[in-house]
Design a protein around this motif. Sequence first.
Motif, short mmCIF file in Angstrom:
data_model
loop_
_atom_site.label_atom_id
_atom_site.label_comp_id
_atom_site.label_asym_id
_atom_site.label_seq_id
_atom_site.Cartn_x
_atom_site.Cartn_y
_atom_site.Cartn_z
N GLY A 120 -3.86 -4.62 7.70
CA GLY A 120 -4.47 -3.71 6.75
C GLY A 120 -4.12 -2.25 6.96
N LYS A 179 -11.11 2.84 6.42
CA LYS A 179 -10.51 2.19 5.26
C LYS A 179 -10.58 3.05 4.00
CE LYS A 179 -11.12 -2.53 6.92
NZ LYS A 179 -11.69 -3.87 6.65
N HIS A 180 -11.41 4.07 4.02
CA HIS A 180 -11.54 4.96 2.88
C HIS A 180 -10.53 6.11 2.95
CE1 HIS A 180 -13.73 6.76 6.19
NE2 HIS A 180 -13.70 7.93 5.57
N THR A 229 -7.52 -2.69 -1.74
CA THR A 229 -8.42 -3.81 -2.01
C THR A 229 -8.68 -3.93 -3.50
OG1 THR A 229 -9.50 -3.59 0.14
CG2 THR A 229 -10.72 -4.76 -1.58
N GLN A 270 0.84 -1.19 0.00
CA GLN A 270 0.00 0.00 0.00
C GLN A 270 0.88 1.24 0.00
OE1 GLN A 270 -2.72 0.02 3.27
NE2 GLN A 270 -3.40 2.12 2.96
N GLU A 281 -9.95 0.99 12.07
CA GLU A 281 -10.61 0.02 11.20
C GLU A 281 -11.73 0.67 10.40
OE1 GLU A 281 -11.38 -3.72 9.56
OE2 GLU A 281 -9.76 -3.23 10.96
N GLN A 288 -5.01 -8.43 1.32
CA GLN A 288 -5.98 -8.13 0.27
C GLN A 288 -5.97 -9.19 -0.82
OE1 GLN A 288 -8.16 -5.86 0.77
NE2 GLN A 288 -7.16 -5.10 2.62
N SER A 336 -5.74 4.47 0.08
CA SER A 336 -6.52 3.99 1.22
C SER A 336 -6.53 2.47 1.19
CB SER A 336 -7.96 4.51 1.12
OG SER A 336 -8.62 3.92 0.01
N VAL A 337 -7.04 1.85 2.25
CA VAL A 337 -7.21 0.40 2.25
C VAL A 337 -8.18 -0.02 1.14
CG1 VAL A 337 -8.04 -1.58 3.58
CG2 VAL A 337 -6.64 0.16 4.69
N GLU A 338 -9.21 0.79 0.90
CA GLU A 338 -10.14 0.48 -0.18
C GLU A 338 -9.43 0.50 -1.53
OE1 GLU A 338 -13.37 3.22 0.25
OE2 GLU A 338 -14.28 2.10 1.91
N VAL A 384 -4.52 -0.58 9.66
CA VAL A 384 -5.47 0.08 10.54
C VAL A 384 -5.47 -0.62 11.90
CG1 VAL A 384 -6.98 0.80 8.68
CG2 VAL A 384 -7.37 -1.41 9.78
#
Length: 260
Positions: free
Chosen positions: A253, A123-124, A137, A87, A120, A175, A132-134, A255
């Motif tokens: 992740g 994620k956005h 993903t 990431q 957590e 992911q 972002s985590v999104e 977070v």
Amino acid sequence: MLTVTLIRHGESTHNVLALWSGCTECPLTERGTQQARAVGAYFADTHFTNIYASPLPRARDTAQAVLDAQPTPKPTHDFTITDIREQSFGAAEGNQTCVREPGKTLEAHFAEGKYPILYESEKHVAFPGGESVEDLTRRGEKAVRDVVLPHVVNVARSGGNEHIALVSHGLCIAQLVGAIVRLGGGTWKRKGPMVNTGWVRVEVRIQGEVPLQVADDEVPAIEVTVTDEGRADHLEGLLDESSLRGMKAIMGGGVVDAKI
């Protein structure tokens, strides 16, 4: 059956300093090189048909150690798969991880050059210039479509077996595993952070009769099982507290649970 083994890179110079690494090209430490050789030796009797790796040096060099330990003829390999990089943390990269100060907004932290661990529920959220985590993903899902799915189709067409290795990064691996499991209609949540060169294994089995023809982008009926998670058997004698540096602050992740 398709077997997918996902391996985290060895300890990097940023790991030992608990820095946000992301897409920064930090090398392995001496210990990280030892870990890479150990995981390579561990899999020396495992016949990988293909080895793929992130192009970031810490993953690429770990993958090279795995490849070096494989018997001849060596597996087909590609260490330039950009979609399995870690990431991106944008402006945070190279900065120390930290805990958020109560009552202070993220923007206020950023203005001070501080980049706290995200919750957590965020994620956005991305650090300035990062993912972002999104975002990660979506990138993981693309990597699975481009790298893993062709092997699923090959197995469906041939009725044979393949075993591929993906050498990547802790957050990205989470992911990738989730995306593979979703190909079979399931869900998966990692149990915790992986130590350096820890590994996860996923088995993909074709269900029913093998189709006579399968389109390149078609997902045949499959069953996906995570058979191993967080394995680090190869580190016996090497593993100590330093192996968790850089991981204690980043809980899965990128977070942390808001209750922590």
